[in-house]
Design an enzyme around this catalytic site. Structure first.
Site, short mmCIF file in Angstrom:
data_model
loop_
_atom_site.label_atom_id
_atom_site.label_comp_id
_atom_site.label_asym_id
_atom_site.label_seq_id
_atom_site.Cartn_x
_atom_site.Cartn_y
_atom_site.Cartn_z
N GLY A 11 0.75 -1.18 0.04
CA GLY A 11 -0.11 -0.04 0.05
C GLY A 11 0.85 1.09 0.02
N ARG A 72 0.68 -5.01 -5.69
CA ARG A 72 0.49 -6.09 -5.05
C ARG A 72 0.82 -7.42 -6.15
NH1 ARG A 72 -0.88 -4.23 0.19
NH2 ARG A 72 -2.30 -2.72 -0.03
N ASP A 103 4.51 -4.94 6.05
CA ASP A 103 5.25 -6.32 6.64
C ASP A 103 5.20 -7.40 5.44
OD1 ASP A 103 2.32 -6.55 6.60
OD2 ASP A 103 2.16 -7.67 8.60
N THR A 125 3.92 2.60 5.41
CA THR A 125 2.59 2.29 5.72
C THR A 125 1.87 3.06 6.60
OG1 THR A 125 0.95 0.59 6.60
CG2 THR A 125 3.07 0.38 7.29
N ASP A 127 -0.63 2.51 8.37
CA ASP A 127 -1.22 1.72 9.39
C ASP A 127 -0.57 1.60 10.90
OD1 ASP A 127 -3.26 0.78 7.75
OD2 ASP A 127 -2.34 -0.87 7.17
N ASP A 129 1.58 -0.61 11.81
CA ASP A 129 1.47 -2.01 12.20
C ASP A 129 2.76 -2.62 11.99
OD1 ASP A 129 1.31 -2.00 9.39
OD2 ASP A 129 -0.23 -3.52 9.39
N ARG A 171 -5.89 -2.12 9.38
CA ARG A 171 -5.75 -3.56 9.26
C ARG A 171 -5.85 -4.22 10.79
NH1 ARG A 171 -1.79 -5.49 4.51
NH2 ARG A 171 -0.03 -3.98 5.61
P1 ADP Z 1 2.66 -4.50 2.38
O1 ADP Z 1 3.91 -4.48 2.37
O2 ADP Z 1 1.92 -3.12 2.43
O3 ADP Z 1 2.12 -5.36 3.87
P2 ADP Z 1 1.54 -6.59 1.24
O4 ADP Z 1 1.06 -7.45 2.25
O5 ADP Z 1 0.31 -6.54 -0.13
O6 ADP Z 1 1.49 -5.09 1.47
O7 ADP Z 1 2.75 -7.03 0.52
C1 ADP Z 1 3.41 -6.46 -0.70
C2 ADP Z 1 4.02 -7.26 -1.72
O8 ADP Z 1 5.08 -8.26 -0.90
C3 ADP Z 1 3.11 -8.81 -2.04
O9 ADP Z 1 2.37 -8.24 -2.84
C4 ADP Z 1 4.02 -9.72 -2.43
O10 ADP Z 1 4.63 -9.35 -3.68
C5 ADP Z 1 5.41 -9.47 -1.51
N1 ADP Z 1 5.22 -10.41 -0.41
C6 ADP Z 1 4.14 -10.71 0.60
N2 ADP Z 1 4.25 -11.51 1.44
C7 ADP Z 1 5.58 -12.36 0.92
C8 ADP Z 1 6.15 -13.53 1.44
N3 ADP Z 1 5.86 -14.04 2.45
N4 ADP Z 1 7.24 -13.75 0.48
C9 ADP Z 1 7.62 -13.14 -0.29
N5 ADP Z 1 7.12 -11.80 -0.81
C10 ADP Z 1 5.94 -11.56 -0.27
#
Ligand code: ADP
Length: 318
Positions: A11, A72, A103, A125, A127, A129, A171
């Site tokens: 995000g 994403r 995260d 972010t 959030d 978080d 979240r």
């Molecule tokens: P944020 O970083 O804001 O928490 P997301 O949870 O959507 O947002 O994570 C962003 C991107 O990071 C995901 O779309 C994916 O490409 C990558 N990602 C998330 N989790 C994993 C993971 N366990 N291993 C590898 N890449 C990941």
């Protein structure tokens, strides 16, 4: 010559641009070549990588969103897909990568780090978080946006003697609701940390009504409950006419406030200092007045205790 890259992922959050600018400018200051990866891990795999100059990051410190774009990209969970990303970076001779995100982004960075690219995570972010930092980049800007919205809603609630239920983002973290609730003088705050006790909520708001308060504000973290249903219940139980407002994505945009710009700048610079020393696999955070760094793995499993002490404040000020 050392070559490093910077990207934003997950995000978007106000202040990400300030962090990108700081990474680029301090990398150039140290004599590195610096590259921007566009559209997060998706763009990385697709090879959307471009060399950046000082001028490429001019006039972005004050802009919301992210000039590098974000995405994403669940495919990044597959090792064979991440291997393409590693190969892309190696083809450019890039050995270090600064990733700015939440995260999920950290998890991707940790995996890339294990595959030989030195990764540094910056918390981006709204959030708040991420437990390895007191504050995330974007949190204070989003907080101000929410407080401005609550102030406006209060004008109307007061004029019409209403209760206003406001749903905010976060979240699984209640910080945005908690801080905005305190700053907006709300009567009741419902977050993942407090849990939701319907009867307790209704009793508290009815008490306000019985004490002849002309209006009430209830702030709720998203995904906790249906705010329209809660509004109906409040109206039936307390006598307040009640309206629900879901603030939604307006909380994510906007020019970053000064705090986010300053913190993002310090974090960006700190990331480059670590890469200069060939250190990777770290997540940068703010602890009090100091920049600190943790193992990304540890950062992903830490528990936050920063805001717990603030919950008591809400009850005492009612
Ligand atoms: P944020 O970083 O804001 O928490 P997301 O949870 O959507 O947002 O994570 C962003 C991107 O990071 C995901 O779309 C994916 O490409 C990558 N990602 C998330 N989790 C994993 C993971 N366990 N291993 C590898 N890449 C990941």
């Amino acid at each position: 010559m050392k070559k490093i890259a910077v990207m934003t992922s997950g995000g978007d959050a106000p202040g990400m641009n300030a962090a990108v600018r700081a990474v680029v400018r301090s990398a150039l200051h140290h004599g590195f070549e610096v590259y921007g990866v566009y559209y997060g891990y998706k763009g990385l795999v697709e090879g959307k990588i471009e060399k950046l100059s000082r001028g490429d990051v001019s006039r972005i410190i004050n802009r919301g969103g992210t000039v590098l774009g974000s995405a994403r990209y669940p495919e990044f969970l597959k090792e064979e897909v991440r291997q393409i990303a590693v190969d892309r970076l190696k083809a450019f001779g890039i050995t270090g990568l600064v990733v700015i995100g939440g995260d999920g982004t950290y998890r991707g960075a940790q995996s890339l780090n294990e595959m030989g690219i030195k990764c540094i995570g910056l918390p981006g972010t709204i959030d708040n978080d991420i437990s390895s930092t007191d504050y995330t980049i974007g949190f204070h800007t989003a907080l101000q946006t929410v407080v401005d919205a609550i102030d406006r809603l209060r004008d109307t609630s007061m004029s019409h003697q209403r209760c206003s239920v406001v749903e905010v983002m976060g979240r699984n973290c209640g910080d945005l609701a908690l801080y905005a609730g305190i700053a907006g003088g709300s009567e009741f705050i419902i977050t993942p940390e407090t849990g939701f006790d319907k009867q307790l909520t209704l009793d508290a708001i009815r008490d306000s009504h019985l004490r002849n308060k002309r209006h009430a504000i209830v702030v709720v973290t998203e995904h906790m409950l249906d705010v329209d249903e809660l509004s109906k219940d409040i109206e039936e139980f307390t006598g307040y006419e009640t309206r629900a407002t879901v603030l939604g994505h307006i909380q994510r945009g906007g020019d970053p406030v000064a705090f986010d710009r300053v913190m993002a700048t310090e974090m960006g610079e700190y990331a480059v200092e670590l890469l200069k020393k060939d250190i990777g696999g770290r997540a940068i955070g703010l602890s009090g007045l100091n920049m600190i760094d943790y193992d990304i793995k540890e950062a992903l499993t830490m528990k936050s205790d920063v805001s717990n002490k603030r919950y008591g404040l809400v009850g005492r000020l009612k």
